[in-house]
Scaffold this motif. Structure first.
Motif, PDB file in Angstrom:
ATOM      1  N   GLY A 150      13.678  14.014  26.440  1.00  0.00           N
ATOM      2  CA  GLY A 150      14.877  14.774  26.780  1.00  0.00           C
ATOM      3  C   GLY A 150      15.233  14.590  28.230  1.00  0.00           C
ATOM      4  N   SER A 151      15.183  15.663  28.997  1.00  0.00           N
ATOM      5  CA  SER A 151      15.522  15.573  30.416  1.00  0.00           C
ATOM      6  C   SER A 151      14.332  15.130  31.253  1.00  0.00           C
ATOM      7  N   MET A 152      13.172  14.982  30.645  1.00  0.00           N
ATOM      8  CA  MET A 152      12.000  14.420  31.313  1.00  0.00           C
ATOM      9  C   MET A 152      11.544  13.198  30.522  1.00  0.00           C
ATOM     10  N   GLY A 153      10.938  12.261  31.220  1.00  0.00           N
ATOM     11  CA  GLY A 153      10.603  11.007  30.575  1.00  0.00           C
ATOM     12  C   GLY A 153       9.358  11.062  29.711  1.00  0.00           C
ATOM     13  N   ARG A 154       9.213  10.048  28.893  1.00  0.00           N
ATOM     14  CA  ARG A 154       7.996   9.805  28.134  1.00  0.00           C
ATOM     15  C   ARG A 154       7.388   8.498  28.640  1.00  0.00           C
ATOM     16  N   PHE A 155       6.081   8.346  28.412  1.00  0.00           N
ATOM     17  CA  PHE A 155       5.414   7.131  28.878  1.00  0.00           C
ATOM     18  C   PHE A 155       5.920   5.949  28.063  1.00  0.00           C
ATOM     19  N   CYS A 156       6.510   5.005  28.740  1.00  0.00           N
ATOM     20  CA  CYS A 156       7.069   3.817  28.098  1.00  0.00           C
ATOM     21  C   CYS A 156       7.152   2.721  29.157  1.00  0.00           C
ATOM     22  N   PRO A 157       6.490   1.598  28.962  1.00  0.00           N
ATOM     23  CA  PRO A 157       6.497   0.537  29.974  1.00  0.00           C
ATOM     24  C   PRO A 157       7.901   0.094  30.374  1.00  0.00           C
ATOM     25  N   ALA A 158       8.785  -0.101  29.377  1.00  0.00           N
ATOM     26  CA  ALA A 158      10.129  -0.578  29.687  1.00  0.00           C
ATOM     27  C   ALA A 158      10.944   0.478  30.414  1.00  0.00           C
ATOM     28  N   TYR A 159      10.569   1.717  30.292  1.00  0.00           N
ATOM     29  CA  TYR A 159      11.237   2.810  31.003  1.00  0.00           C
ATOM     30  C   TYR A 159      10.708   2.905  32.435  1.00  0.00           C
ATOM     31  N   LEU A 160       9.401   2.747  32.586  1.00  0.00           N
ATOM     32  CA  LEU A 160       8.777   2.905  33.902  1.00  0.00           C
ATOM     33  C   LEU A 160       9.134   1.787  34.866  1.00  0.00           C
ATOM     34  N   ILE A 161       9.418   0.587  34.361  1.00  0.00           N
ATOM     35  CA  ILE A 161       9.729  -0.516  35.273  1.00  0.00           C
ATOM     36  C   ILE A 161      11.051  -0.306  35.985  1.00  0.00           C
ATOM     37  N   ARG A 162      11.865   0.631  35.522  1.00  0.00           N
ATOM     38  CA  ARG A 162      13.110   0.952  36.205  1.00  0.00           C
ATOM     39  C   ARG A 162      12.894   1.945  37.346  1.00  0.00           C
ATOM     40  N   GLN A 163      11.705   2.492  37.440  1.00  0.00           N
ATOM     41  CA  GLN A 163      11.469   3.593  38.356  1.00  0.00           C
ATOM     42  C   GLN A 163      10.560   3.204  39.516  1.00  0.00           C
ATOM     43  N   GLU A 164      10.492   4.100  40.476  1.00  0.00           N
ATOM     44  CA  GLU A 164       9.538   3.981  41.564  1.00  0.00           C
ATOM     45  C   GLU A 164       8.267   4.707  41.126  1.00  0.00           C
ATOM     46  N   VAL A 165       7.138   4.013  41.098  1.00  0.00           N
ATOM     47  CA  VAL A 165       5.900   4.575  40.578  1.00  0.00           C
ATOM     48  C   VAL A 165       4.840   4.585  41.672  1.00  0.00           C
ATOM     49  N   PHE A 166       4.143   5.718  41.802  1.00  0.00           N
ATOM     50  CA  PHE A 166       3.042   5.849  42.748  1.00  0.00           C
ATOM     51  C   PHE A 166       1.774   6.196  41.969  1.00  0.00           C
ATOM     52  N   LEU A 167       0.661   5.585  42.399  1.00  0.00           N
ATOM     53  CA  LEU A 167      -0.609   5.684  41.689  1.00  0.00           C
ATOM     54  C   LEU A 167      -1.648   6.360  42.572  1.00  0.00           C
ATOM     55  N   ALA A 168      -2.500   7.162  41.941  1.00  0.00           N
ATOM     56  CA  ALA A 168      -3.597   7.821  42.652  1.00  0.00           C
ATOM     57  C   ALA A 168      -4.920   7.287  42.108  1.00  0.00           C
ATOM     58  N   TYR A 169      -5.755   6.751  42.986  1.00  0.00           N
ATOM     59  CA  TYR A 169      -7.051   6.187  42.609  1.00  0.00           C
ATOM     60  C   TYR A 169      -8.174   7.009  43.229  1.00  0.00           C
ATOM     61  N   LEU A 170      -9.232   7.139  42.460  1.00  0.00           N
ATOM     62  CA  LEU A 170     -10.475   7.720  42.973  1.00  0.00           C
ATOM     63  C   LEU A 170     -11.550   6.672  42.767  1.00  0.00           C
ATOM     64  N   GLY A 171     -12.020   6.097  43.855  1.00  0.00           N
ATOM     65  CA  GLY A 171     -12.860   4.924  43.720  1.00  0.00           C
ATOM     66  C   GLY A 171     -11.989   3.782  43.214  1.00  0.00           C
ATOM     67  N   GLY A 172     -12.380   3.188  42.110  1.00  0.00           N
ATOM     68  CA  GLY A 172     -11.563   2.141  41.520  1.00  0.00           C
ATOM     69  C   GLY A 172     -10.842   2.582  40.276  1.00  0.00           C
ATOM     70  N   ASP A 173     -10.873   3.873  39.967  1.00  0.00           N
ATOM     71  CA  ASP A 173     -10.288   4.381  38.724  1.00  0.00           C
ATOM     72  C   ASP A 173      -8.970   5.099  38.981  1.00  0.00           C
ATOM     73  N   LEU A 174      -8.007   4.826  38.117  1.00  0.00           N
ATOM     74  CA  LEU A 174      -6.727   5.528  38.179  1.00  0.00           C
ATOM     75  C   LEU A 174      -6.909   6.939  37.630  1.00  0.00           C
ATOM     76  N   VAL A 175      -6.520   7.951  38.404  1.00  0.00           N
ATOM     77  CA  VAL A 175      -6.694   9.340  37.971  1.00  0.00           C
ATOM     78  C   VAL A 175      -5.362  10.052  37.805  1.00  0.00           C
ATOM     79  N   ALA A 176      -4.284   9.489  38.353  1.00  0.00           N
ATOM     80  CA  ALA A 176      -2.977  10.146  38.239  1.00  0.00           C
ATOM     81  C   ALA A 176      -1.890   9.156  38.626  1.00  0.00           C
ATOM     82  N   PHE A 177      -0.675   9.436  38.174  1.00  0.00           N
ATOM     83  CA  PHE A 177       0.473   8.670  38.633  1.00  0.00           C
ATOM     84  C   PHE A 177       1.716   9.546  38.505  1.00  0.00           C
ATOM     85  N   ALA A 178       2.738   9.191  39.262  1.00  0.00           N
ATOM     86  CA  ALA A 178       4.023   9.886  39.215  1.00  0.00           C
ATOM     87  C   ALA A 178       5.127   8.846  39.307  1.00  0.00           C
ATOM     88  N   SER A 179       6.216   9.096  38.587  1.00  0.00           N
ATOM     89  CA  SER A 179       7.354   8.171  38.623  1.00  0.00           C
ATOM     90  C   SER A 179       8.597   8.922  39.077  1.00  0.00           C
TER      91      SER A 179
END
Length: 367
Positions: free
Chosen positions: A269-298
């Motif tokens: 709806g007014s918030m997105g769902r996880f979709c690769p083709a949707y995310l490539i249009r956005q600015e994405v920031f990733l949070a890592y702890l050590g070498g593991d991804l623990v969070a992201f925001a678009s």
């Protein structure tokens, strides 16, 4: 579920169809003293028995029920009427339908819905959410608005993109009425809400948007003492933030699955769902702890503006991680950073290329 208007239309047309079918069979039975008011209930019971039996066309239960309910009608006359009824009401329409299927179309009519290749208007960053809602623009004589169609509603998202609200609302009501949908507006401004109220719409306040002026954002002010504590906690825990240039889709999918298992299915709806083709249009920031991804925001982007969309995280991430994630996104904008536009999924993993190609086109549907 259909709207009340659609439900009424369905019931009305169904009643008319059944009455017409009963009248056709009644007229095909040779002259008798049987009245239509007595015949109609018998026909309805026979039709119900045929539907419950599951027999193809109701053959057998339909006839047996009529024989038992209409004992005064001679059996040969009733059989003749039923045969004529089945030929007229089933066989003839079926033959016409088959002929139409195999005949070449000669219609010169063009669809009222047109698809054109064009970027989504960037008058506000949040309009990027149209990418997962069909990307429809509703045009009227004086402007354009964003349209989101659901199974129940025709919803105008946000304020009109161009023009005033009143003509957009009239056009929205017309589109909703022709589709048997309920016209709605979601996330409009106070000005548009006032216009809708004057036009007789019901206005309900459900939430407030949070707007932050990046030109005045300063985490070092006394009022943001709590924010600084959160940021220090995450940094001391070893959380590292980076802007995504290549999306780690497998790791992001795992984080999204973990988030949905804890918070429920993403509704979109007014918030997105996880979709690769949707995310490539956005600015994405990733949070890592050590070498593991623990969070992201678009984020949706427009000029130097940001609009938060997806926030996904693991359940056991360090305190302050999401604060640090958003802080880094805003800090890059404060430095005058302009995002590199990703126009195609050139660096997606191979399994996601077909998916991106299927639904990742930047297209608008004009209504």
């Amino acid at each position: 579920m259909p709207s009340l208007r659609a439900s009424g239309a369905i019931l009305g047309w169904a009643a008319l169809d059944i009455t017409a079918a009963a009248a056709a069979l009644y007229l095909l039975i040779p002259a008798t003293d049987l009245s239509f008011t007595f015949f109609l209930p018998a026909f309805l019971l026979a039709l119900g028995a045929a539907m419950l039996s599951g027999a193809p066309g109701g053959v057998g239960p339909f006839e047996l029920m009529l024989f038992s309910l209409l004992p005064t009608v001679p059996t040969p006359d009733l059989i003749a009427g039923i045969v004529g009824f089945r030929a007229l009401y089933y066989a003839v329409p079926a033959l016409i339908g088959v002929a139409m299927v195999f005949s070449p179309s000669k219609s010169n009519l063009t669809s009222a819905v047109q698809t054109r290749s064009a970027p989504i208007p960037a008058s506000k960053a949040e309009i990027g959410v149209l990418a997962q809602n069909g990307e429809r623009l509703l045009h009227h004589d004086q402007g354009t608005c964003a349209l989101w169609k659901t199974t129940q509603t025709a919803t105008m998202l946000f304020d009109p993109l161009a023009g005033s609200a009143a003509p957009a609302l009239d056009r929205l009501k017309t589109v909703a009425r022709t589709s048997n949908l309920v016209p709605c507006i979601y996330k409009c401004s106070e000005k548009t809400a006032l216009t809708t109220r004057k036009l007789g719409w019901r206005v309900v306040r459900v939430a407030d948007d949070f707007h932050l002026d990046l030109d005045t954002y300063d985490p070092d002010t006394p009022a943001r003492r709590g924010l600084r504590r959160k940021l220090r906690k995450a940094e001391r825990a070893g959380v590292r933030i980076q802007r995504a240039t290549t999306l780690p889709l497998d790791a992001m999918a795992e984080v999204d699955a973990n988030w949905q298992s804890a918070h429920g299915r993403a509704r979109g709806g007014s918030m997105g769902r996880f979709c690769p083709a949707y995310l490539i249009r956005q600015e994405v920031f990733l949070a890592y702890l050590g070498g593991d991804l623990v969070a992201f925001a678009s984020f949706h982007t427009s000029g130097n503006g940001l609009c938060l969309d997806l926030m996904r995280h693991l359940e056991d991430l360090p305190d302050g991680t999401m604060h640090l994630l958003l802080h880094h996104a805003m800090a890059r904008r404060l430095r005058g950073y302009q995002p590199r536009r990703r126009t195609q999924p050139a660096r997606l993993d191979a399994p996601d290329r077909s998916f991106a190609a299927a639904i990742g086109q930047t297209r608008l549907t004009s209504v």
